[in-house]
Design a protein around this motif. Sequence first.
Motif, PDB file in Angstrom:
ATOM      1  N   PRO A   1       0.819  -1.223   0.000  1.00 46.24           N
ATOM      2  CA  PRO A   1       0.000   0.000   0.000  1.00 46.24           C
ATOM      3  C   PRO A   1       0.851   1.272   0.000  1.00 46.24           C
ATOM      4  N   LEU A   2       0.497   2.208  -0.848  1.00 45.57           N
ATOM      5  CA  LEU A   2       1.248   3.460  -0.945  1.00 45.57           C
ATOM      6  C   LEU A   2       1.280   4.207   0.382  1.00 45.57           C
ATOM      7  N   GLU A   3       0.155   4.221   1.091  1.00 41.73           N
ATOM      8  CA  GLU A   3       0.109   4.969   2.350  1.00 41.73           C
ATOM      9  C   GLU A   3       1.008   4.347   3.411  1.00 41.73           C
ATOM     10  N   LYS A   4       1.238   3.038   3.310  1.00 42.26           N
ATOM     11  CA  LYS A   4       2.133   2.362   4.260  1.00 42.26           C
ATOM     12  C   LYS A   4       3.594   2.485   3.823  1.00 42.26           C
ATOM     13  N   ALA A   5       3.811   2.654   2.531  1.00 43.91           N
ATOM     14  CA  ALA A   5       5.177   2.754   2.013  1.00 43.91           C
ATOM     15  C   ALA A   5       5.833   4.072   2.396  1.00 43.91           C
ATOM     16  N   ALA A   6       5.042   5.144   2.470  1.00 47.44           N
ATOM     17  CA  ALA A   6       5.621   6.467   2.704  1.00 47.44           C
ATOM     18  C   ALA A   6       6.531   6.519   3.941  1.00 47.44           C
ATOM     19  N   PRO A   7       6.092   6.059   5.124  1.00 50.24           N
ATOM     20  CA  PRO A   7       6.966   6.167   6.305  1.00 50.24           C
ATOM     21  C   PRO A   7       8.222   5.297   6.244  1.00 50.24           C
ATOM     22  N   LEU A   8       8.260   4.338   5.347  1.00 50.83           N
ATOM     23  CA  LEU A   8       9.432   3.470   5.277  1.00 50.83           C
ATOM     24  C   LEU A   8      10.696   4.232   4.924  1.00 50.83           C
ATOM     25  N   VAL A   9      10.569   5.285   4.088  1.00 50.83           N
ATOM     26  CA  VAL A   9      11.769   5.949   3.574  1.00 50.83           C
ATOM     27  C   VAL A   9      12.357   6.983   4.531  1.00 50.83           C
ATOM     28  N   CYS A  10      11.773   7.107   5.729  1.00 51.32           N
ATOM     29  CA  CYS A  10      12.435   7.851   6.805  1.00 51.32           C
ATOM     30  C   CYS A  10      12.448   6.972   8.051  1.00 51.32           C
ATOM     31  N   ALA A  11      11.292   6.791   8.668  1.00 51.56           N
ATOM     32  CA  ALA A  11      11.236   6.002   9.901  1.00 51.56           C
ATOM     33  C   ALA A  11      11.781   4.590   9.699  1.00 51.56           C
ATOM     34  N   GLY A  12      11.388   3.956   8.600  1.00 55.41           N
ATOM     35  CA  GLY A  12      11.818   2.584   8.353  1.00 55.41           C
ATOM     36  C   GLY A  12      13.309   2.456   8.127  1.00 55.41           C
ATOM     37  N   ILE A  13      13.845   3.232   7.206  1.00 55.51           N
ATOM     38  CA  ILE A  13      15.266   3.104   6.862  1.00 55.51           C
ATOM     39  C   ILE A  13      16.169   3.602   7.983  1.00 55.51           C
ATOM     40  N   THR A  14      15.715   4.570   8.764  1.00 54.02           N
ATOM     41  CA  THR A  14      16.528   5.078   9.871  1.00 54.02           C
ATOM     42  C   THR A  14      16.786   3.986  10.897  1.00 54.02           C
ATOM     43  N   VAL A  15      15.827   3.095  11.079  1.00 53.96           N
ATOM     44  CA  VAL A  15      15.975   1.972  12.005  1.00 53.96           C
ATOM     45  C   VAL A  15      16.701   0.797  11.342  1.00 53.96           C
ATOM     46  N   TYR A  16      16.325   0.500  10.105  1.00 53.04           N
ATOM     47  CA  TYR A  16      16.856  -0.677   9.402  1.00 53.04           C
ATOM     48  C   TYR A  16      18.374  -0.577   9.187  1.00 53.04           C
ATOM     49  N   THR A  17      18.860   0.611   8.837  1.00 54.11           N
ATOM     50  CA  THR A  17      20.275   0.776   8.510  1.00 54.11           C
ATOM     51  C   THR A  17      21.206   0.330   9.633  1.00 54.11           C
ATOM     52  N   PRO A  18      21.069   0.847  10.864  1.00 51.77           N
ATOM     53  CA  PRO A  18      21.988   0.389  11.909  1.00 51.77           C
ATOM     54  C   PRO A  18      21.758  -1.057  12.321  1.00 51.77           C
ATOM     55  N   MET A  19      20.521  -1.527  12.189  1.00 52.46           N
ATOM     56  CA  MET A  19      20.276  -2.921  12.549  1.00 52.46           C
ATOM     57  C   MET A  19      21.024  -3.868  11.620  1.00 52.46           C
ATOM     58  N   ILE A  20      21.055  -3.546  10.341  1.00 50.48           N
ATOM     59  CA  ILE A  20      21.800  -4.377   9.390  1.00 50.48           C
ATOM     60  C   ILE A  20      23.304  -4.161   9.542  1.00 50.48           C
ATOM     61  N   ARG A  21      23.719  -2.918   9.694  1.00 50.90           N
ATOM     62  CA  ARG A  21      25.151  -2.617   9.805  1.00 50.90           C
ATOM     63  C   ARG A  21      25.779  -3.337  10.988  1.00 50.90           C
ATOM     64  N   HIS A  22      25.048  -3.426  12.090  1.00 44.33           N
ATOM     65  CA  HIS A  22      25.598  -4.023  13.315  1.00 44.33           C
ATOM     66  C   HIS A  22      25.077  -5.449  13.548  1.00 44.33           C
ATOM     67  N   ASN A  23      24.621  -6.074  12.472  1.00 42.17           N
ATOM     68  CA  ASN A  23      24.228  -7.491  12.517  1.00 42.17           C
ATOM     69  C   ASN A  23      23.148  -7.795  13.552  1.00 42.17           C
ATOM     70  N   MET A  24      22.188  -6.882  13.646  1.00 43.92           N
ATOM     71  CA  MET A  24      21.076  -7.088  14.576  1.00 43.92           C
ATOM     72  C   MET A  24      19.965  -7.918  13.939  1.00 43.92           C
ATOM     73  N   ASN A  25      20.353  -8.804  13.055  1.00 40.91           N
ATOM     74  CA  ASN A  25      19.366  -9.651  12.367  1.00 40.91           C
ATOM     75  C   ASN A  25      19.672 -11.128  12.578  1.00 40.91           C
ATOM     76  N   GLN A  26      20.236 -11.434  13.746  1.00 35.50           N
ATOM     77  CA  GLN A  26      20.613 -12.807  14.059  1.00 35.50           C
ATOM     78  C   GLN A  26      19.545 -13.450  14.939  1.00 35.50           C
ATOM     79  N   PRO A  27      18.781 -14.390  14.400  1.00 34.04           N
ATOM     80  CA  PRO A  27      17.689 -15.015  15.161  1.00 34.04           C
ATOM     81  C   PRO A  27      18.164 -15.559  16.499  1.00 34.04           C
ATOM     82  N   GLY A  28      17.315 -15.351  17.504  1.00 35.21           N
ATOM     83  CA  GLY A  28      17.614 -15.872  18.830  1.00 35.21           C
ATOM     84  C   GLY A  28      18.320 -14.898  19.739  1.00 35.21           C
ATOM     85  N   LYS A  29      18.863 -13.805  19.175  1.00 37.13           N
ATOM     86  CA  LYS A  29      19.537 -12.824  20.016  1.00 37.13           C
ATOM     87  C   LYS A  29      18.523 -11.821  20.561  1.00 37.13           C
ATOM     88  N   SER A  30      18.997 -10.930  21.434  1.00 34.20           N
ATOM     89  CA  SER A  30      18.087 -10.052  22.176  1.00 34.20           C
ATOM     90  C   SER A  30      18.300  -8.595  21.798  1.00 34.20           C
TER      91      SER A  30
END
Length: 363
Positions: free
Chosen positions: A163-192
């Motif tokens: 949905p377009l209305e849901k996509a809009a916040p991704l390019v600020c709120a979404g990417i601002t969170v996603y970037t450091p999570m990926i950079r610092h390997n915060m995508n490892q299942p089972g971790k906290s």
Amino acid sequence: MSCFCSLIGMAAECESGNCHAWAAKDPSGTLSPYKFNRRTVQSGDISLRITHCGVCYADVIWTRNQHNDSVYPLVPGHEIAGVVTEVGSDVNGFKVGDHVCVGTYVNSCRDCENCNSFLENHCSKFVFTFNGVDTDGTVTKGGYSGHIVVHERYCYKIPDGYPLEKAAPLVCAGITVYTPMIRHNMNQPGKSLGVIGLGGLGHMAVKFGKSFGLKVTVFSTSESKREEAISLLGADNFVISSDKKQMESLKSSLHFIVDTASGNHPFDPYLSLLKVGGVMALLSFPEEIRIHPATLNLGARTLAGSVTGGTKDTQEMINFCAANKIYPDIELIKIDYINEALGRLVNRDVRYRFVIDIENSFK
């Protein structure tokens, strides 16, 4: 009032123009209807009809001149979604009818080390989507408007069905969170993962954390957010950060923390919750950071900063959200409600992102 509307499409400010918008005219921050001219489409540009625009706290900051650099009239908005209506002759990645997003920046030098590494958000010539000075000398105007013209490099495809209305916040709120999570390997299942703050950024951090398979703990100063954190967003644990006993019980228990708290706050109590080698990513801009060196050194902990993301990561994040059915929680509004919405945003009265229905506001 006289106006000059360049034949080659320089963004002139006029009483009449080709783009309807709402703008702040002075530091009161009150927005009202406005018209101006967007540039004509150049060879590498796309033009999109804006259907939706998210509302970010940056819109409050710059409409109210809180950084003392606002240029009026100011058209805010850097969470833009819409439909391509025209493409330049050299554009290969988009076609008329595509659903696309535009985020927090619309230009960069395209030739430095950062741009060549798709870290355009760290380019020294990065141009903000609004209240920035573009290469032609014009002041950029954002997504509280009917359409926008942007070089294709700074546009992102929205996958079919998202949905377009849901996509809009991704390019600020979404990417601002996603970037450091990926950079610092915060995508490892089972971790906290700990998430500080439960606003527009924080609720996306919870959603990403759960999608990555992490055990997520939300930290808040407000007990009223417990139910929504656990029942609505799926967090595993909720902690009142001012409760010393609750905080003490989590010492050295977390692999990662994402700090989205917007105001001034202490850092040592949160850093002490990290395991040895843990990482805390700071996404906000408090007035100062005070840390006892032992809090970092004795646990080999890291405090890292981050801001938005590059074009490659942004497209990857949008694709990830579509593939994993991750959607921001939004409140859809019309443009004529924007002044009330900004007031509510200041008072933290939104769950969790206002999105303006641009398409139905300028009819």
